[in-house]
Write a protein that holds these residues in place. Structure first.
Motif, PDB file in Angstrom:
ATOM      1  N   ARG A 186       0.833  -1.193   0.000  1.00 37.82           N
ATOM      2  CA  ARG A 186       0.000   0.000   0.000  1.00 37.82           C
ATOM      3  C   ARG A 186       0.870   1.245   0.000  1.00 37.82           C
ATOM      4  O   ARG A 186       1.908   1.292   0.681  1.00 37.82           O
ATOM      5  CB  ARG A 186      -0.908  -0.009   1.233  1.00 37.82           C
ATOM      6  CG  ARG A 186      -1.925   1.122   1.251  1.00 37.82           C
ATOM      7  CD  ARG A 186      -2.825   1.011   2.464  1.00 37.82           C
ATOM      8  NE  ARG A 186      -2.036   1.138   3.690  1.00 37.82           N
ATOM      9  CZ  ARG A 186      -2.555   1.083   4.906  1.00 37.82           C
ATOM     10  NH1 ARG A 186      -3.848   0.853   5.056  1.00 37.82           N
ATOM     11  NH2 ARG A 186      -1.781   1.211   5.974  1.00 37.82           N
ATOM     12  N   ALA A 187       0.462   2.226  -0.749  1.00 38.04           N
ATOM     13  CA  ALA A 187       1.240   3.470  -0.817  1.00 38.04           C
ATOM     14  C   ALA A 187       1.249   4.164   0.539  1.00 38.04           C
ATOM     15  O   ALA A 187       0.261   4.107   1.296  1.00 38.04           O
ATOM     16  CB  ALA A 187       0.643   4.393  -1.881  1.00 38.04           C
ATOM     17  N   GLU A 188       2.389   4.744   0.865  1.00 40.18           N
ATOM     18  CA  GLU A 188       2.509   5.428   2.151  1.00 40.18           C
ATOM     19  C   GLU A 188       1.583   6.641   2.194  1.00 40.18           C
ATOM     20  O   GLU A 188       1.355   7.317   1.181  1.00 40.18           O
ATOM     21  CB  GLU A 188       3.959   5.872   2.368  1.00 40.18           C
ATOM     22  CG  GLU A 188       4.935   4.713   2.504  1.00 40.18           C
ATOM     23  CD  GLU A 188       6.331   5.199   2.816  1.00 40.18           C
ATOM     24  OE1 GLU A 188       6.501   6.433   2.935  1.00 40.18           O
ATOM     25  OE2 GLU A 188       7.230   4.358   2.944  1.00 40.18           O
ATOM     26  N   GLU A 189       1.051   6.846   3.375  1.00 42.69           N
ATOM     27  CA  GLU A 189       0.174   8.001   3.546  1.00 42.69           C
ATOM     28  C   GLU A 189       0.985   9.290   3.449  1.00 42.69           C
ATOM     29  O   GLU A 189       2.134   9.353   3.911  1.00 42.69           O
ATOM     30  CB  GLU A 189      -0.528   7.922   4.897  1.00 42.69           C
ATOM     31  CG  GLU A 189      -1.453   6.708   5.029  1.00 42.69           C
ATOM     32  CD  GLU A 189      -2.153   6.685   6.366  1.00 42.69           C
ATOM     33  OE1 GLU A 189      -1.899   7.618   7.171  1.00 42.69           O
ATOM     34  OE2 GLU A 189      -2.941   5.763   6.611  1.00 42.69           O
ATOM     35  N   PRO A 190       0.424  10.303   2.840  1.00 41.23           N
ATOM     36  CA  PRO A 190       1.171  11.573   2.711  1.00 41.23           C
ATOM     37  C   PRO A 190       1.418  12.222   4.069  1.00 41.23           C
ATOM     38  O   PRO A 190       0.616  12.093   5.001  1.00 41.23           O
ATOM     39  CB  PRO A 190       0.255  12.429   1.831  1.00 41.23           C
ATOM     40  CG  PRO A 190      -1.116  11.848   2.023  1.00 41.23           C
ATOM     41  CD  PRO A 190      -0.909  10.380   2.227  1.00 41.23           C
ATOM     42  N   SER A 191       2.556  12.873   4.183  1.00 45.67           N
ATOM     43  CA  SER A 191       2.899  13.573   5.437  1.00 45.67           C
ATOM     44  C   SER A 191       1.985  14.782   5.625  1.00 45.67           C
ATOM     45  O   SER A 191       1.497  15.372   4.650  1.00 45.67           O
ATOM     46  CB  SER A 191       4.361  14.037   5.398  1.00 45.67           C
ATOM     47  OG  SER A 191       5.222  12.931   5.208  1.00 45.67           O
ATOM     48  N   PRO A 192       1.721  15.155   6.873  1.00 50.16           N
ATOM     49  CA  PRO A 192       0.863  16.339   7.105  1.00 50.16           C
ATOM     50  C   PRO A 192       1.544  17.610   6.605  1.00 50.16           C
ATOM     51  O   PRO A 192       2.761  17.674   6.464  1.00 50.16           O
ATOM     52  CB  PRO A 192       0.696  16.360   8.627  1.00 50.16           C
ATOM     53  CG  PRO A 192       1.849  15.590   9.150  1.00 50.16           C
ATOM     54  CD  PRO A 192       2.161  14.548   8.122  1.00 50.16           C
ATOM     55  N   ASN A 193       0.732  18.566   6.346  1.00 46.68           N
ATOM     56  CA  ASN A 193       1.243  19.851   5.880  1.00 46.68           C
ATOM     57  C   ASN A 193       2.172  20.455   6.931  1.00 46.68           C
ATOM     58  O   ASN A 193       1.808  20.551   8.110  1.00 46.68           O
ATOM     59  CB  ASN A 193       0.069  20.795   5.580  1.00 46.68           C
ATOM     60  CG  ASN A 193       0.540  22.081   4.959  1.00 46.68           C
ATOM     61  OD1 ASN A 193       0.940  23.018   5.654  1.00 46.68           O
ATOM     62  ND2 ASN A 193       0.484  22.130   3.637  1.00 46.68           N
ATOM     63  N   MET A 194       3.379  20.827   6.518  1.00 43.78           N
ATOM     64  CA  MET A 194       4.369  21.333   7.470  1.00 43.78           C
ATOM     65  C   MET A 194       3.922  22.638   8.105  1.00 43.78           C
ATOM     66  O   MET A 194       4.229  22.916   9.276  1.00 43.78           O
ATOM     67  CB  MET A 194       5.711  21.509   6.759  1.00 43.78           C
ATOM     68  CG  MET A 194       6.328  20.195   6.292  1.00 43.78           C
ATOM     69  SD  MET A 194       6.589  19.029   7.655  1.00 43.78           S
ATOM     70  CE  MET A 194       7.765  19.928   8.647  1.00 43.78           C
ATOM     71  N   PHE A 195       3.208  23.455   7.365  1.00 43.14           N
ATOM     72  CA  PHE A 195       2.757  24.737   7.931  1.00 43.14           C
ATOM     73  C   PHE A 195       1.760  24.504   9.061  1.00 43.14           C
ATOM     74  O   PHE A 195       1.870  25.078  10.148  1.00 43.14           O
ATOM     75  CB  PHE A 195       2.139  25.606   6.827  1.00 43.14           C
ATOM     76  CG  PHE A 195       1.541  26.874   7.327  1.00 43.14           C
ATOM     77  CD1 PHE A 195       2.362  27.945   7.669  1.00 43.14           C
ATOM     78  CD2 PHE A 195       0.165  27.019   7.483  1.00 43.14           C
ATOM     79  CE1 PHE A 195       1.820  29.137   8.154  1.00 43.14           C
ATOM     80  CE2 PHE A 195      -0.377  28.200   7.973  1.00 43.14           C
ATOM     81  CZ  PHE A 195       0.454  29.261   8.294  1.00 43.14           C
ATOM     82  N   LEU A 196       0.794  23.592   8.803  1.00 41.94           N
ATOM     83  CA  LEU A 196      -0.176  23.301   9.863  1.00 41.94           C
ATOM     84  C   LEU A 196       0.485  22.629  11.049  1.00 41.94           C
ATOM     85  O   LEU A 196       0.167  22.920  12.210  1.00 41.94           O
ATOM     86  CB  LEU A 196      -1.285  22.407   9.295  1.00 41.94           C
ATOM     87  CG  LEU A 196      -2.200  23.035   8.244  1.00 41.94           C
ATOM     88  CD1 LEU A 196      -3.202  22.019   7.732  1.00 41.94           C
ATOM     89  CD2 LEU A 196      -2.936  24.247   8.830  1.00 41.94           C
ATOM     90  N   ALA A 197       1.414  21.696  10.761  1.00 44.80           N
ATOM     91  CA  ALA A 197       2.095  21.021  11.869  1.00 44.80           C
ATOM     92  C   ALA A 197       2.878  22.006  12.716  1.00 44.80           C
ATOM     93  O   ALA A 197       2.856  21.955  13.952  1.00 44.80           O
ATOM     94  CB  ALA A 197       3.025  19.938  11.302  1.00 44.80           C
TER      95      ALA A 197
END
Length: 276
Positions: free
Chosen positions: A174-185
């Motif tokens: 399964r494709a890896e889930e995308p990382s969260p947005n760095m700005f929001l994090a």
């Protein structure tokens, strides 16, 4: 003297008679046979075979051929086997059995089941082995040479495809889930740290600061709390759960005893303050 000569002649005659009887019995046990052959292609044939007169030409046989062997002078034997030895390989190790059975209603008539003779194509020396399990007497009758043609059995395509090597099974991860947005994090991380920016200076500027901060255990306890906050920030921005849990377990093993020691020190200082 004539009496002795007569007795000697009588004994000689009896010895010759016994030898003749034994020879006749031995000759009676010498096998011979009539072989009836119905090839798949060609005319049927009947061959008379004796111990010293096998058929000379290599007969063409295949799984559809019908062969029966009628044995003569075989009353002294109880078991029969049809043997086939490849012409290119001599010896008992290379000899194989041809399935054969006694015909119904025919004594000493062997019917060869060539459709069950699973062997390679080639020339074979055929023969009949006879034995008697009670008298342990054996005899062998060479039949001659036969050219055997093996027709491979046709196997349905569905069965062939089942037993042939199958294509490799390639697992698709399964494709890896995308990382969260760095700005929001980063925004939420700053929002989590912001209260400490206010609380720490207020605590340091109080008139009676908490005595726990001046003890070794208290300082270690506060450092552990700060480490937990930093770990939470890293988990939000960089780490996954599998990477975070071992680090959290190590910090917990250090934070619990330091917290207990800090609380004990705070209680001891409170008791001293009350006494004064």
């Amino acid at each position: 003297m004539p009496t002795r000569r007569n007795s000697s002649s009588t004994l000689s005659f009896l010895a010759v008679l016994v030898a003749a009887v034994l020879l006749a019995a031995t000759m009676a046990h010498a096998l011979s046979a009539d072989v009836k052959i119905q090839p798949a292609k060609g005319e049927p044939a009947t061959l008379a075979v004796a111990a010293d007169q096998p058929w000379k030409s290599a007969l063409a046989l295949d799984a559809q051929s019908i062969v029966s062997v009628t044995l003569r002078d075989a009353s002294a034997f109880t078991h029969f086997q049809v043997l086939a030895t490849p012409a290119s390989a001599r010896g008992a190790a290379a000899t194989v059995l041809i399935p054969a059975a006694l015909a119904r209603g025919g004594k000493n008539v062997l019917q060869l089941s060539l459709n069950a003779f699973d062997a390679k194509s080639g020339e074979y020396e055929l023969g009949v082995g006879a034995s008697n399990r009670q008298t342990h007497e054996t005899a062998y009758l060479p039949l001659g040479r036969a050219a055997w043609t093996f027709a491979p059995v046709s196997v349905p395509a569905a069965i062939q495809s089942f037993w042939t090597p199958q294509p490799p099974i390639e697992h698709v991860f399964r494709a890896e889930e995308p990382s969260p947005n760095m700005f929001l994090a980063g925004t939420f991380a700053l929002a989590m740290i912001a209260p400490w920016v206010v609380l720490v200076p207020m605590w340091l500027l109080t008139a009676n600061p908490m005595p726990v901060r001046w003890t070794t255990s208290g300082t270690a306890f506060l450092a552990c709390i700060a480490a937990f906050m930093a770990l939470a920030s890293l988990y939000w921005t960089h780490l996954n759960l599998v990477q975070t849990l071992p680090l959290a377990a190590v910090l917990t093993a250090v934070t619990v005893p330091t917290g207990v020691a800090a609380l004990r020190g705070l209680a001891a200082r409170s008791e001293e303050g009350k006494r004064k």
